[in-house]
Design an enzyme around this catalytic site. Structure first.
Site, PDB file in Angstrom:
ATOM      1  N   HIS A   1       7.118   1.334 -12.387  1.00  0.00           N
ATOM      2  CA  HIS A   1       8.055   1.894 -13.360  1.00  0.00           C
ATOM      3  C   HIS A   1       8.913   0.746 -13.888  1.00  0.00           C
ATOM      4  CE1 HIS A   1       7.034   5.871 -11.793  1.00  0.00           C
ATOM      5  NE2 HIS A   1       7.263   5.388 -10.589  1.00  0.00           N
TER       6      HIS A   1
ATOM      7  N   CYS B   1      -3.714   3.468   3.172  1.00  0.00           N
ATOM      8  CA  CYS B   1      -4.076   3.884   4.521  1.00  0.00           C
ATOM      9  C   CYS B   1      -5.333   3.124   4.929  1.00  0.00           C
ATOM     10  CB  CYS B   1      -4.348   5.383   4.586  1.00  0.00           C
ATOM     11  SG  CYS B   1      -2.883   6.406   4.346  1.00  0.00           S
TER      12      CYS B   1
ATOM     13  N   SER C   1      -4.341   6.965  -1.108  1.00  0.00           N
ATOM     14  CA  SER C   1      -3.497   5.823  -1.399  1.00  0.00           C
ATOM     15  C   SER C   1      -3.127   5.811  -2.867  1.00  0.00           C
ATOM     16  CB  SER C   1      -4.223   4.521  -1.030  1.00  0.00           C
ATOM     17  OG  SER C   1      -4.640   4.564   0.323  1.00  0.00           O
TER      18      SER C   1
END
Length: 269
Positions: free
Chosen positions: A121, A144, A116
């Site tokens: 950004h 997950c 994971s």
């Protein structure tokens, strides 16, 4: 067959991938070139790679993950990126809650995660002519296992200045039960809004665009804020005459509407 929101006895690991991705926009007006420069410097300091790393570390605590690796970078002239790889922890089935509800406090959650990641950004920019400045942060939390990254949603919205937010939540892949039947989702969800606190929902206009059969959910949020001073950088309404104040209101409203609807509005006379 079990319904998606029933407890399912699985054959092996729950390998459904649940991805929460959203863009958060902070919009303001900076009158002069110097003020626009100072705005970008402020954003770069406020959302540096170090601070973003601290925010994402808090997210890993909320969803009960272990940090495996951190990659971070500040850019020139502005902007930053941070990516954190996280690993699994065991789940206490007695305390796990998959109901549609706002995320709990960090100390009350454990999670099962593997392969994971969490990343952010940033994209600060200022219009050279009309004074509009728009800061965007793109965030993705992908896990997950049985827990949904939606539990970190409220924390992330309130950790950044958010005038407009666009959110996508998608469940990918499938997991098999003990009878070999594939399940493409393991929890009930009707809207991303159900994972938000009441104060968040009261503060924003919201629109859903959901494709239930594809396990794809989309919500757009626009702040109801009406105080112009909240959008001014380096000045206040006391520094403006009536005509200038109205012109700035129209510019800001246009920018917010265009970002919210994702299209350029026709010019008005």
């Amino acid at each position: 067959m079990n319904k998606p929101f029933d407890k399912i006895k699985l054959h092996g690991f729950n390998n459904l991938t649940k991805s929460l991705s959203f863009s958060i926009y902070d919009i303001c007006y900076a009158k002069t070139e110097q003020q626009r420069k100072e705005y970008l410097e402020y954003i770069d300091e406020q959302y540096s790679a170090d601070r973003l790393t601290d925010i994402l570390k808090d997210v890993t605590d909320i969803i009960g993950a272990n940090v495996l690796n951190i990659a971070r970078q500040d850019y020139e002239p502005q902007g930053a990126s941070v990516t954190i790889l996280v690993s699994e922890e065991p789940v206490d089935q007695q305390t796990f809650d998959s109901n549609e509800a706002p995320g709990p406090l960090p100390e009350s959650v454990v999670a099962h995660l593997d392969k994971s990641h969490i990343c952010v950004h940033t994209y600060p920019e200022a219009h050279p002519d009309d004074g509009i400045c728009t800061f965007r942060a793109d965030i993705e939390v992908s896990t997950c296992g049985i827990i949904s990254p939606l539990k970190a949603l409220n924390f992330l919205i309130h950790s950044l200045e958010s005038d407009v937010v666009t959110i996508d939540y998608r469940v990918r892949g499938f997991t098999r039960d003990v009878n070999g039947v594939k399940h493409y989702i393991d929890h009930a969800i009707h809207s991303i809004q159900n994972y938000m606190t009441e104060d968040t929902k009261d503060a924003y206009h919201m629109v859903d665009v959901n494709v239930y059969q594809e396990n794809l959910f989309h919500t757009k949020m626009m702040l109801k804020e009406t105080d112009l001073n909240a959008y001014l950088f380096g000045i206040s309404t006391d520094d403006l005459d009536v005509d200038e104040e109205e012109e700035i209101r129209l510019k800001l409203n246009r920018e917010i509407q265009e970002v919210f609807y994702g299209r350029n509005l026709p010019e008005t006379e």
